[in-house]
Every structure is written in C-alpha cells, then in structure tokens.
Design an enzyme around this catalytic site. Structure first.
Site, PDB file in Angstrom:
ATOM      1  N   HIS A  91     -23.524  22.676 -30.794  1.00 54.18           N
ATOM      2  CA  HIS A  91     -24.044  23.193 -29.523  1.00 54.18           C
ATOM      3  C   HIS A  91     -23.063  22.803 -28.418  1.00 54.18           C
ATOM      4  O   HIS A  91     -22.495  21.705 -28.440  1.00 54.18           O
ATOM      5  CB  HIS A  91     -25.430  22.607 -29.242  1.00 54.18           C
ATOM      6  CG  HIS A  91     -26.104  23.294 -28.084  1.00 54.18           C
ATOM      7  ND1 HIS A  91     -25.763  23.021 -26.776  1.00 54.18           N
ATOM      8  CD2 HIS A  91     -27.047  24.262 -28.038  1.00 54.18           C
ATOM      9  CE1 HIS A  91     -26.484  23.795 -25.982  1.00 54.18           C
ATOM     10  NE2 HIS A  91     -27.271  24.558 -26.720  1.00 54.18           N
ATOM     11  N   GLU A 160     -23.331  31.635 -28.260  1.00 48.50           N
ATOM     12  CA  GLU A 160     -23.909  31.118 -27.021  1.00 48.50           C
ATOM     13  C   GLU A 160     -22.802  30.961 -25.981  1.00 48.50           C
ATOM     14  O   GLU A 160     -22.159  29.894 -25.901  1.00 48.50           O
ATOM     15  CB  GLU A 160     -24.528  29.738 -27.261  1.00 48.50           C
ATOM     16  CG  GLU A 160     -25.723  29.756 -28.166  1.00 48.50           C
ATOM     17  CD  GLU A 160     -26.719  28.673 -27.773  1.00 48.50           C
ATOM     18  OE1 GLU A 160     -27.873  29.021 -27.495  1.00 48.50           O
ATOM     19  OE2 GLU A 160     -26.332  27.484 -27.712  1.00 48.50           O
ATOM     20  N   GLY A 223     -33.604  28.110 -25.025  1.00 45.93           N
ATOM     21  CA  GLY A 223     -33.604  26.767 -24.458  1.00 45.93           C
ATOM     22  C   GLY A 223     -34.688  26.636 -23.397  1.00 45.93           C
ATOM     23  O   GLY A 223     -35.809  26.200 -23.679  1.00 45.93           O
TER      24      GLY A 223
HETATM   25  P1  PGA Z   1     -31.046  28.474 -22.310  1.00 42.34           P
HETATM   26  O1  PGA Z   1     -30.383  27.535 -23.427  1.00 42.34           O
HETATM   27  O2  PGA Z   1     -31.939  29.421 -23.031  1.00 42.34           O
HETATM   28  O3  PGA Z   1     -31.783  27.537 -21.396  1.00 42.34           O
HETATM   29  O4  PGA Z   1     -29.925  29.177 -21.622  1.00 42.34           O
HETATM   30  C1  PGA Z   1     -29.987  28.037 -24.661  1.00 42.34           C
HETATM   31  C2  PGA Z   1     -29.340  26.965 -25.486  1.00 42.34           C
HETATM   32  O5  PGA Z   1     -28.695  26.062 -24.932  1.00 42.34           O
HETATM   33  O6  PGA Z   1     -29.467  26.971 -26.734  1.00 42.34           O
END
Ligand code: PGA
Length: 238
Positions: A91, A160, A223
C-alpha cells in the site's frame, strides 16, 4: 464473476469500532460480491469471531521473513492463524512510511504464496509521474516485483494512484480503463493466469458503480468509505 469489495480500515480501528461494525453490517450480502475487511492486526481475532464466515479477512501487511528477530512485524503464519485469506501488500502508505524496497515487496508476496494467502498487491503512481506521462513505465516496474509463484496462484492487483487516495480526486473512467488494460496485458504476457484487477482511491457511493463497470476491473479497495458501515451496506447489500 464476483466483484471484490475490500474495506481497508487502515489504523482507524478500536474494539468499539469493530463491534459496532459487526452489529451493523448487512446480513444479506449480494451473492455477486466478495466482501473483505482489513482490520489493523490486533483486531484480526476479534473481527474473525464477530463477522460472518462469508466475509473475508485481510491483513494490512506482512513480513517477508518466516519468523525471527523482527520486532514489530507480523508473519504470514500469524495471518494464517487468524484465518486471513488475504493480505494487502505495498500500500502506498506503507511504502511511504516504512520505505519498503522492491525486493522486500517480492519477499512479502513470495511468503504469502507459500502460505496460500492471496495478496492484494497495491501499485500506483504519484501526481508528478502521472503528469510527466511516465506512469505506465512506473507501474510496470512495480508489477515486475510479482514473483513467479503467482503463475498458478491467485493475486489481486489494486491500482491505487497516490494522487487519488483520500483526496476526493478520482481518475476518469478512461484513465482507469487504460491502466486496467495495461495490467491485464502484463498479466497475460507473464502468464499470471489468476490475476484480478481492482481499483482504489476516493471510491464513494456516487462513483463506485461506474468504476465496477469498467472492463477488466474485478473489484474495489475502499478506504474513507470503508469506515462508514451504512455506505458499505449500500453497495454490498443483496
Ligand atoms: P480512500 O483510500 O478510499 O480513502 O481514497 C483508499 C486506500 O488507501 O486504499
């Protein structure tokens, strides 16, 4: 094929949070959805005991080492002891704060393969790399960390973009499609036959369906939205 909805709780858990979530999550999950939660590690056991068996559990990271003098780390075997079938690796927040090298990432993926835990392997470029137009090259270098064990094992690759995480800014469907197609092409070329492709970054109740409808996208890593059980229910309920 079932779509994955992976709720990454990051470091936002508490005992109360896990208990309330377990009480409020829908009992009627859509059959076409594979719902997975990623609690912070101290709550894995509590989560496994409170959530229905049809809900998957993911670790948020794991060591590349089997065991030994690695204070503060958690092993793949530990995850297995808590019945985790999945584990997030790479991540951008752990790459940033824990400074993992590519070879560490490969080690983490390998050890998960050994224990038959499916990695949710995150890749994504920062804004500068996107604006410079070098993002495909960058993503390819991150994909090259995937070891050969995954020629015949399942891996979920989560695109991501760092600039979309927690920012409320989301790539266009065309931008997501371009990267999903690239990941698919890379997986096919390298014979990663069981690779699924997910998207993460500012997914919300407003945009999730459009993203899930993109060709080659098999799931979402959420997230901010994952912390609101009502929002989660609205997308996983049957
Ligand atoms: P977010 O985070 O949905 O708050 O943008 C996603 C993640 O970090 O996996």
């Amino acid at each position: 094929m079932k779509k994955y909805i992976i709720a990454n709780w990051k470091m936002n858990c508490s005992k109360e949070f896990v208990e309330n979530y377990a009480n409020s999550i829908t009992k009627n999950i859509n059959h076409d959805i594979n719902f997975i939660i990623a609690p912070s590690h101290p709550y894995l056991e509590l989560a496994r005991s409170l959530f229905n068996q049809n809900i998957g559990i993911a670790g948020q990271d794991c060591s590349e080492f089997e065991n030994g003098a690695y204070t503060g780390q958690i092993s793949a075997k530990n995850l297995l002891d808590f019945n985790c079938q999945y584990c997030i690796i790479g991540h951008s927040e752990s790459r940033k704060f824990l400074k993992y090298s590519d070879s560490q990432i490969t080690g983490k993926l390998s050890i998960l393969a050994k224990y038959d835990i499916t990695p949710i392997y995150c890749i994504g470029e920062n804004l500068k790399t996107r604006e410079d137009g070098r993002y495909i090259e960058f993503l390819e270098s991150q994909l090259k960390s995937i070891p050969s064990e995954f020629l015949n094992k399942q891996i979920l690759i989560a695109y991501e973009p760092i600039w979309a995480i927690g920012s409320g800014v989301i790539p266009s469907s065309e931008q997501i499609q371009e990267v999903a197609d690239f990941i698919k092409e890379f997986s096919d070329k390298n014979n990663f036959a069981n690779a699924g492709i997910c998207y993460g970054g500012s997914v919300s109740t407003v945009n999730y369906q459009e993203i899930l409808d993109i060709q080659n996208i098999s799931g979402l890593l959420i997230g901010g939205m994952a912390l609101k059980v009502g929002d989660v229910n609205s997308i996983i309920e049957g």
